[in-house]
Design a protein around this motif. Structure first.
Motif, mmCIF file in Angstrom:
data_model
loop_
_atom_site.group_PDB
_atom_site.id
_atom_site.type_symbol
_atom_site.label_atom_id
_atom_site.label_comp_id
_atom_site.label_asym_id
_atom_site.label_seq_id
_atom_site.Cartn_x
_atom_site.Cartn_y
_atom_site.Cartn_z
ATOM 1 N N VAL A 237 0.840 -1.198 0.000
ATOM 2 C CA VAL A 237 0.000 0.000 0.000
ATOM 3 C C VAL A 237 0.878 1.252 0.000
ATOM 4 C CG1 VAL A 237 -1.915 1.173 1.169
ATOM 5 C CG2 VAL A 237 -1.710 -1.314 1.323
ATOM 6 N N GLU B 237 -12.733 -4.533 7.655
ATOM 7 C CA GLU B 237 -12.556 -3.161 8.152
ATOM 8 C C GLU B 237 -13.724 -2.740 9.035
ATOM 9 O OE1 GLU B 237 -11.270 0.044 5.454
ATOM 10 O OE2 GLU B 237 -10.681 -1.577 4.102
ATOM 11 N N ALA C 158 -4.607 6.903 -0.420
ATOM 12 C CA ALA C 158 -4.106 5.552 -0.089
ATOM 13 C C ALA C 158 -4.361 4.663 -1.293
ATOM 14 C CB ALA C 158 -4.830 4.999 1.121
ATOM 15 N N GLU D 55 3.406 0.770 2.996
ATOM 16 C CA GLU D 55 3.151 -0.149 4.104
ATOM 17 C C GLU D 55 2.641 -1.512 3.666
ATOM 18 O OE1 GLU D 55 0.453 2.268 6.506
ATOM 19 O OE2 GLU D 55 -1.187 0.991 5.852
#
Ligand code: AMP
Length: 433
Positions: free
Chosen positions: A141, A191, A153, A184
């Motif tokens: 990411v 989520e 993002a 990352e």
């Protein structure tokens, strides 16, 4: 008490909806507001970035309390400006809003305090970023350091995609927000959104919610600001909420206080619920939109009293009680969103939708043109409904959607699918026992 809400979206309509029913508010204004907020508050034509205009209005109209909805004025220091002239405000000051304003700050804070989050590296140099991405491989990411209206993002399935994302961001796709990037590890899980009301020292967990970011049914297509939300989030069991408080929210509050940045306002943790428990994806320093709509639908006690206690640094921990009922918001957006779309198209049938028991229509991007309601943004309405469970709330919400006559808009038809699958599983388990 004269209360001023800052913002123009569905979140601010929900906040006005909650504050309007408080006996503490004798006058309610909103800057700039929208076509739906106008029915509840005096809308004043001042932009959320016009700090001088906001302060002049507060002084001229004796505003006692300002509730700031969006992140941009928080990160730019609106609360500092208000406090400097002794106006009480809900929301973090600039030093604390950096939790959302800088991913690098937030990730370093997590590292220093062992707060669970994806492994990461920060870069201000493209050659080093390239090397790291090639070394780590995909999925991976890539994120802007600064604010990028929710678009900063990029989840990359291949190394090539990640290299292109890093180059585009550092090449100026998001302006200065991309001067530094964070690369990352990709996390696997479900989520959820977790909200805590904070007074600088104490944090009071609010109800849980989940939203749908993708534009099309089945969570397909490009990401949006949010196409719908529901509360509670079944994945956030009591145990998971407790872990989130102990491992993420409370250590963050302590770290911010130690750092001379006590956090006041609402801390919104975007979580990935993984096999190892909750991991922090990102922090936001304000209510989510459309999560705020479902939270306010379920908020039973006086919302203004709780926001005031947080702003004054006086949370006792018992300020908020919730309806047992579930709530869901289905966002109706302009055709073409999140790409190009038309503004100014006529919307009919809102009153018919609101005549359905348990249904409220919260406006995100509308304007009143005389008696005619017109669209004025990408996300336009949030049809919100309550029910004994998510299934019933959803049925009502779509009855509301179907009562609205707006050929220039669309919505997802599957908001809440994950929660409903879980409700079904539970029912089946119940029958089997
Ligand atoms: P953010 O702007 O950081 O909230 O990221 C936007 C979306 O990208 C999130 O809601 C996730 O769906 C996804 N995302 C961000 N970071 C990660 C990660 N480390 N692993 C998996 N998905 C992520």
């Amino acid at each position: 008490m004269h209360v001023l809400v800052i913002g123009a979206g569905g979140r601010e309509h929900a906040l006005c909806w909650g504050i309007a029913r408080s006996t503490l508010a004798t006058r309610l204004s909103c800057a700039p507001g929208n076509g739906g907020i106008e029915r509840l508050a005096e809308c004043v034509d001042i932009g959320v970035d016009d700090f001088d205009g906001i302060i002049a209005y507060c002084r001229a109209e004796a505003v006692d309390f300002v509730v700031v909805g969006p992140e941009v004025p928080l990160v730019a220091g609106l609360v500092d400006r208000l406090e400097a002239v002794d106006i009480l405000a809900f929301g973090p000051n600039e030093r604390a809003a950096i939790l959302e304003g800088s991913k690098v700050f937030m990730k370093n804070l997590c590292k220093r305090h062992n707060i669970p989050t994806a492994a990461f590296e920060r870069f201000s140099d493209i050659a080093a970023a390239r090397e790291y991405i090639q070394d780590r491989g995909a999925p991976i990411v890539v994120k802007t350091d600064g604010l990028a209206a929710g678009k900063g993002a990029i989840v990359c399935q291949t190394v090539e995609e990640a290299l292109a994302a890093a180059e585009n961001i550092m090449g100026g796709q998001f302006g200065d927000a991309g001067n530094e990037i964070v690369v990352e590890q990709f996390m696997v899980g479900e989520e959820a959104s977790f909200f805590a009301l904070c007074d600088g020292r104490n944090a009071l967990p609010l109800a849980t919610a989940q939203d749908h970011k993708a534009v099309f049914d089945g969570d397909k297509g490009p990401n949006t600001g949010g196409m719908g939300a529901y509360s509670p989030a079944p994945v956030m069991t009591e145990e998971m909420c407790q872990k989130t408080m102990e491992r993420i929210i409370l250590p963050t509050m302590r770290a911010m206080e130690q750092d001379g940045r006590p956090f006041k306002g609402v801390l919104y943790a975007g979580l990935m619920i993984t096999e190892r428990g909750p991991q922090l994806i990102e922090y936001n320093v304000r209510f989510g939109d459309p999560e705020c709509q479902v939270l306010l639908a379920r908020w039973q006690s006086d919302p203004l009293a709780a926001l005031l206690a947080a702003a004054k640094g006086q949370l006792a921990g018992d300020e908020v009680t919730w309806s047992e009922r579930a709530a869901i918001t289905v966002v109706m957006a302009a055709n073409g969103y999140p790409g190009d779309y038309a503004k100014g198209t006529e919307i009919k049938g809102v009153a018919a939708a609101e005549a359905i028991a348990g249904v409220s229509v919260l406006h995100a991007g509308t304007v009143l043109d005389g008696e005619t309601l017109r669209s004025n943004g990408g996300r336009v309405l949030g049809v919100t409904a309550q029910g004994v469970n998510i299934r019933e709330a959803r049925k009502r919400a779509y009855e509301g959607v179907d009562a609205i006559d707006w050929p220039d808009g669309f919505c997802r038809r599957d908001i809440g699918w994950r929660a409903i699958n879980r409700e079904d599983e539970r029912e089946e388990e119940g029958e089997a026992e």
